[in-house]
Design a protein around this motif. Structure first.
Motif, PDB file in Angstrom:
ATOM      1  N   LYS A  13      -8.954  -0.413  -7.093  1.00 21.37           N
ATOM      2  CA  LYS A  13      -7.380  -0.215  -6.687  1.00 21.37           C
ATOM      3  C   LYS A  13      -6.712  -1.673  -7.354  1.00 21.37           C
ATOM      4  CE  LYS A  13      -5.134   2.390  -4.791  1.00 21.37           C
ATOM      5  NZ  LYS A  13      -4.392   3.910  -5.361  1.00 21.37           N
TER       6      LYS A  13
ATOM      7  N   TRP B  23       0.851  -1.262   0.168  1.00 20.79           N
ATOM      8  CA  TRP B  23      -0.206   0.141  -0.127  1.00 20.79           C
ATOM      9  C   TRP B  23       1.176   1.231  -0.065  1.00 20.79           C
ATOM     10  CZ3 TRP B  23      -4.012   2.723  -1.513  1.00 20.79           C
ATOM     11  CH2 TRP B  23      -4.174   3.590  -0.889  1.00 20.79           C
TER      12      TRP B  23
ATOM     13  N   GLY C 103      -0.063   1.549  -4.053  1.00 17.50           N
ATOM     14  CA  GLY C 103      -0.653   1.899  -3.610  1.00 17.50           C
ATOM     15  C   GLY C 103      -1.473   0.534  -4.335  1.00 17.50           C
TER      16      GLY C 103
END
Length: 157
Positions: free
Chosen positions: A127, A74, A78
């Motif tokens: 994502k 993350w 990301g």
């Protein structure tokens, strides 16, 4: 995308970031045993604070088996794993249902909260997902915050 190189911080700023990092890490650790308290989000805050105050502590957090690679994915890229997305979506649904039950299914509250959570869920599912196949739990040497490999004086942080 590696983290930017560490910059020099004043001693009070460094201590404040270390305190924030430790508080967030401990809160996340408690959350690992209490189902109502999240873990990874607090470890993301801890990794951010440690990354600015102590790259060695951030690398140790990234090396935690199971959770470290998710925090690293993350913060550096990301990315969110499919399992993480499922848990997050399930948590949002459980939270929305809990709010509905507590507030006696008041539509003036449930509709805006539901729209907000739906927007977050759409963002979350768009994502990219990390590829953990063949991943090791050791810190990635391409990151600019690995455990120091130089002399003993460089290892102290």
């Amino acid at each position: 995308m590696p983290l930017p190189p560490a910059r020099q911080l004043s001693r009070p700023a460094r201590y404040a970031l270390l305190a924030l990092g430790h508080a967030a890490f401990i809160t996340g650790l408690i959350g690992a045993f209490l189902p109502v308290l999240p873990t990874v989000i607090f470890w993301i805050v801890a990794a951010w604070a440690f990354g600015h105050a102590s790259p060695a502590l951030q690398a140790r957090l990234f090396a935690i088996p199971g959770a470290g690679r998710h925090v690293e994915a993350w913060l550096l890229r990301g990315e969110i794993s499919r399992r993480g997305k499922c848990f997050a979506a399930g948590g949002m649904l459980a939270g929305w249902l809990s709010i509905g039950w507590i507030m006696h299914w008041d539509p003036l509250l449930l509709i805006p909260v539901g729209l907000l959570m739906s927007g977050v869920a759409i963002w979350l599912w768009r994502k990219s997902e990390p590829d953990f196949s063949g991943a090791s739990t050791a810190p990635d040497e391409s990151i600019q915050c690995p455990v120091f490999t130089g002399s003993d004086s460089e290892k102290r942080d």
